[in-house]
Design an enzyme around this catalytic site. Sequence first.
Site, PDB file in Angstrom:
ATOM      1  CB  CYS A  62      21.486 -80.214  72.965  1.00 18.10           C
ATOM      2  SG  CYS A  62      22.793 -80.346  71.894  1.00 18.10           S
ATOM      3  CD  GLU A  64      17.372 -79.455  71.171  1.00 23.76           C
ATOM      4  OE1 GLU A  64      16.996 -79.338  69.799  1.00 23.76           O
ATOM      5  OE2 GLU A  64      18.470 -79.095  71.634  1.00 23.76           O
ATOM      6  NE  ARG A  90      21.669 -69.217  66.585  1.00 21.61           N
ATOM      7  CZ  ARG A  90      21.883 -70.459  67.091  1.00 21.61           C
ATOM      8  NH1 ARG A  90      22.156 -71.378  66.129  1.00 21.61           N
ATOM      9  NH2 ARG A  90      21.865 -70.330  68.463  1.00 21.61           N
ATOM     10  CB  CYS A  96      22.164 -81.917  67.159  1.00 21.91           C
ATOM     11  SG  CYS A  96      22.159 -83.038  68.812  1.00 21.91           S
ATOM     12  CB  CYS A  99      18.852 -83.680  70.487  1.00 23.07           C
ATOM     13  SG  CYS A  99      19.794 -82.545  71.673  1.00 23.07           S
ATOM     14  CE1 TYR A 133      20.116-101.551  69.643  1.00 24.64           C
ATOM     15  CE2 TYR A 133      20.485 -99.435  70.762  1.00 24.64           C
ATOM     16  CZ  TYR A 133      20.591-100.712  70.754  1.00 24.64           C
ATOM     17  OH  TYR A 133      20.367-101.261  71.992  1.00 24.64           O
TER      18      TYR A 133
END
Length: 251
Positions: A62, A64, A90, A96, A99, A133
């Site tokens: 991605c 990021e 957009r 996500c 990420c 986690y």
Amino acid sequence: MERGMLVFMEPLRMERRVIEAAETLALTLGNNPNHTVAAAAMDTSGRIHTAVNVYHFTGGPCAELVTLGVAATAEAGPLVAMAAAGDRGRGLISPCGRCRQVMLDLHPDLLVAVPTDTGPQMKPVAKLLSDTYFFPDAQAERVFRFNRRYYDAVVSGRKTSTVRWDEDITVGPAILYFEDDAELSPLHGEILEAQRYHVDDLSPERLRLSEGGTVAAYMEGLRQHYPLMPADAFVDVVDFRVVTPDTSSNH
């Protein structure tokens, strides 16, 4: 007081620059199906690092994650703000799950821009991944945020404690970061101790108040800063210091 870390926060001026950098880069992507998202991130020195995603059926990174790599290549150190935007108008998009996990592990004090009905808002990455986690071997540098008006007091040593609510406080080295002012260099520091108290148990001594300061006045300001802090909250009184090469911790 510093900004509260529980609720969505209005972007500061420099954080809006991060959002604008991501959205501007996204507008250049055109119709290339391999690069559909742009991201931008800011380090503690105010530098902004940008990159785009690499879409691939095998699971390309991605935007990021590519930006994290670009920032690391530039020896950026810990990042304090990030935003991503999609192509074809957009606009701002949320990261996500993968990420979010990587951001939390590598830059646990990062603020992430997310779209809302009222416009862009900043939210701590830890709040985007509750009960997650945390990878203990990431060795992430920590960032401890201050309002820029405290810079002189911190540098001079007049201010060596602060009170925080609902923030992840970790004892040890930290970058002391003064928000929204690129001219104020971040400082190397150390969180020495974080003592948790119920608000009813606070005293002038525990709050490190100067002579004449009252708990009631301090708490009034604290509640203005943390509007969602409940009446029966527990808060952390955090002691810290500025670290120079001659005063670095040996423990």
